[in-house]
Write an enzyme that holds these catalytic residues in place. Structure first.
Site, PDB file in Angstrom:
ATOM      1  N   GLY A 249      -9.472 -35.333 -30.386  1.00 35.00           N
ATOM      2  CA  GLY A 249     -10.733 -35.693 -29.742  1.00 35.00           C
ATOM      3  C   GLY A 249     -10.615 -35.613 -28.231  1.00 35.00           C
ATOM      4  O   GLY A 249      -9.825 -34.836 -27.691  1.00 35.00           O
ATOM      5  N   SER A 250     -11.372 -36.436 -27.555  1.00 33.33           N
ATOM      6  CA  SER A 250     -11.468 -36.365 -26.098  1.00 33.33           C
ATOM      7  C   SER A 250     -10.229 -36.955 -25.429  1.00 33.33           C
ATOM      8  O   SER A 250      -9.518 -37.785 -26.008  1.00 33.33           O
ATOM      9  CB  SER A 250     -12.707 -37.118 -25.616  1.00 33.33           C
ATOM     10  OG  SER A 250     -12.534 -38.515 -25.771  1.00 33.33           O
ATOM     11  N   VAL A 253     -10.590 -40.928 -24.995  1.00 35.04           N
ATOM     12  CA  VAL A 253     -10.261 -41.714 -26.179  1.00 35.04           C
ATOM     13  C   VAL A 253      -8.787 -41.540 -26.534  1.00 35.04           C
ATOM     14  O   VAL A 253      -8.114 -42.493 -26.942  1.00 35.04           O
ATOM     15  CB  VAL A 253     -11.166 -41.332 -27.361  1.00 35.04           C
ATOM     16  CG1 VAL A 253     -10.779 -42.115 -28.619  1.00 35.04           C
ATOM     17  CG2 VAL A 253     -12.626 -41.597 -27.012  1.00 35.04           C
ATOM     18  N   GLY A 254      -8.267 -40.342 -26.375  1.00 38.89           N
ATOM     19  CA  GLY A 254      -6.859 -40.096 -26.662  1.00 38.89           C
ATOM     20  C   GLY A 254      -5.936 -40.962 -25.830  1.00 38.89           C
ATOM     21  O   GLY A 254      -4.892 -41.434 -26.302  1.00 38.89           O
ATOM     22  N   GLU A 271      -4.104 -34.428 -30.012  1.00 38.74           N
ATOM     23  CA  GLU A 271      -4.591 -33.073 -29.736  1.00 38.74           C
ATOM     24  C   GLU A 271      -5.932 -33.250 -29.045  1.00 38.74           C
ATOM     25  O   GLU A 271      -6.933 -33.565 -29.678  1.00 38.74           O
ATOM     26  CB  GLU A 271      -4.718 -32.289 -31.043  1.00 38.74           C
ATOM     27  CG  GLU A 271      -4.738 -30.782 -30.844  1.00 38.74           C
ATOM     28  CD  GLU A 271      -6.105 -30.265 -30.451  1.00 38.74           C
ATOM     29  OE1 GLU A 271      -6.300 -29.976 -29.246  1.00 38.74           O
ATOM     30  OE2 GLU A 271      -6.977 -30.160 -31.317  1.00 38.74           O
ATOM     31  N   CYS A 305     -11.580 -26.802 -28.649  1.00 33.21           N
ATOM     32  CA  CYS A 305     -10.674 -27.288 -27.601  1.00 33.21           C
ATOM     33  C   CYS A 305     -10.013 -26.120 -26.882  1.00 33.21           C
ATOM     34  O   CYS A 305      -9.574 -26.259 -25.731  1.00 33.21           O
ATOM     35  CB  CYS A 305      -9.624 -28.220 -28.198  1.00 33.21           C
ATOM     36  SG  CYS A 305      -8.688 -27.502 -29.555  1.00 33.21           S
TER      37      CYS A 305
END
Length: 499
Positions: A249-250, A253-254, A271, A305
């Site tokens: 994800g973003s 948030v990661g 990732e 991505c």
């Protein structure tokens, strides 16, 4: 709430995947049994705005019960020999392959990517299953020479436990496939928390896997599904019973996920987003480079991505390249992602359209020249969907391509490396000296460093993002076992502790 009516196309796709059509709500939790009494998630077709389904996510008690059943499933699966787990994956591969095209259609229907990309995504799950089947017979440890007579040291890979897999909207099938296949080969149970906007893809995949597990007498919670929002993700990330969390994800948030998992001494696989550049040298093969950049920027409506966000052109060929690229942009067939000839589908959500519009406005205010695009499509046939014009800005995520000019390769490499993201990069040249610099210590610092290949897309055999650590080794714990088969018990380093 009563039964709902769906379009004929949506009904046909869902029915083919054993998803009830017309039900007021669908259960969104699976741990051997289907349940769900939490908040309602709506699955909305991004091309038409049609509500495809309403899915009941996990209530707190259901989340707790599902995590408990996943742990029990792990205790069972870890005793199954690895080659037998490989046979299980072979059967799952066959079941997925039999439904490949209709699963791909569901990806197009719910996520919005075009038909060939939707089918390709399911094929990726099939391919990684193939990989994991072979891997199940080759997950080897090591024998290490001991300095002590009559001793040997073994490094043994063992299952790690329950793996939490949090996936993003843009690859609603393949990302779980990457994790699930390697994790099961390693002997782990899995908890899948999909994007709240793509619950149907996760339900369809889970139904297929569940049937294979049941046929083999294995607990359904080997592949647990827990749909929900932020609260579900936070619970999985915080759980001490989940030693490994894989998040896609973003970056924002990661960063939160990584810190939270690390704070409890868990392991994480992150990732995250990319800001990927293609560099075009004057000796590049233009008939190859232009379509590759086109796909890199346009594929999945720029929501991968690995999508090409930045384009650096050598000044000598910039006008020619941009002219050819803009011509492709003006001829792209936009529309129904399930039509065979469509190359550009919708953005995934209405919110994404707002982000697109805001970003274009920021570009204009910064003085950038919008060479093409920059607006929503105004065709009546597209008015109900999230369709926006692919944009080239001369002077950002989704369907934007920012262009800069350079004179020397070193300058372009510096620009390539000047962003915090380091996922994918691409150089187009036929000069071996440029290739050597690009892939060497003075070259791209991204994980994927391509030559005459675009930034977008990757094969399953190589490490995604460049971290070649034998991916399966992240899904096991390593036991260092010193075995004494002698009649003495000497200490290492010659230490003498005799009484």
């Amino acid at each position: 709430m009563g039964a709902r009516s769906l379009s004929t196309r949506a009904s046909a796709i869902l029915s083919s995947l054993d998803i009830p059509v017309g039900a007021a709500e669908l259960p969104g939790v699976y741990d051997g049994q289907w349940s769900g009494s939490g908040d309602v998630l709506e699955s909305v077709c991004p091309a038409t705005g049609e509500v495809l389904a309403r899915v009941r996510s996990a209530a707190p008690h259901e989340l707790h019960e599902a995590l408990g059943k996943s742990k029990e499933a792990y205790l069972h699966l870890r005793t199954v020999p690895a080659p037998k787990r490989g046979e299980l994956l072979r059967q799952i591969r066959e079941a997925l392959s039999a439904k490949r095209d209709v699963l791909g259609a569901l990806v197009s229907l719910e996520m919005g990517k075009i038909k060939t990309e939707g089918i390709g995504e399911v094929q990726e799950f099939v391919d990684i299953c193939d990989y994991a089947v072979g891997l199940s017979r080759m997950m080897n440890g090591r024998v290490v020479a001991s300095e002590r007579p009559g001793h040997t040291i073994l490094e043994v890979p063992n299952p790690i436990g329950v793996v939490g897999v949090l996936t993003a909207f843009n690859f609603p099938v393949a990302v779980y496939g990457w994790n699930f296949s390697l994790s099961v080969a390693a002997g782990n149970a899995n908890v899948w928390k999909p994007s709240p906007s793509t619950p149907l893809c996760s339900i369809a995949i889970t139904k297929i896997i569940a049937r294979v597990l049941e046929k083999n007498g294995l607990p359904g919670a080997v592949s647990t599904l827990i749909t929900g929002g932020k609260d579900v993700g936070e619970a999985i990330v915080a759980s001490q019973d989940i030693p490994l969390v894989s998040f896609t994800g973003s970056e924002a948030v990661g960063r939160v996920v990584g810190k939270a998992v690390q704070s409890r001494f868990g392991k994480s696989i992150l990732e995250l987003g990319g800001n990927n550049a293609s560099i075009i040298m004057p000796d590049a093969d233009m008939p190859l480079a232009v379509p590759a950049v086109f796909f890199g920027a346009i594929g999945t409506a720029g929501q991968r991505c690995t999508s090409t966000r930045r384009l650096y052109l050598h000044r000598a060929i910039a006008p020619k390249f941009l002219d050819a690229l803009q011509k492709l942009y003006t001829t792209i067939n936009v529309g129904d992602p399930l039509a065979d000839d469509t190359l550009l589908g919708p953005l995934h959500t209405r919110a994404a359209v707002g982000i697109y519009s805001d970003a274009v406005e920021r570009l204009r205010q910064s003085g950038a020249e919008i060479l093409i695009g920059g607006r929503k499509y105004d065709h009546a046939a597209l008015s109900q969907g999230n369709f926006v014009q692919p944009t080239i800005a001369y002077r950002n995520v989704r369907t934007y391509l920012n262009v800069g000019l350079f004179d020397e390769l070193e300058q372009a490499i510096e620009w390539n490396n000047a962003v915090p993201q380091g996922l994918s990069s691409s150089l187009w040249t036929r000069d071996i000296r440029n290739v050597g610099k690009w892939i060497g210590p003075e070259g791209s610092d991204a994980g994927i460093v391509n030559v005459n290949v675009g930034t977008s897309g990757a094969e399953i055999g190589a490490a995604f993002g460049g971290n070649k650590v034998y991916a399966w080794k992240q899904y096991v714990r390593w036991s260092a076992c010193t075995v004494n088969f002698s009649d003495a018990a000497p200490l290492a380093q010659g230490v003498n502790f005799s009484t």
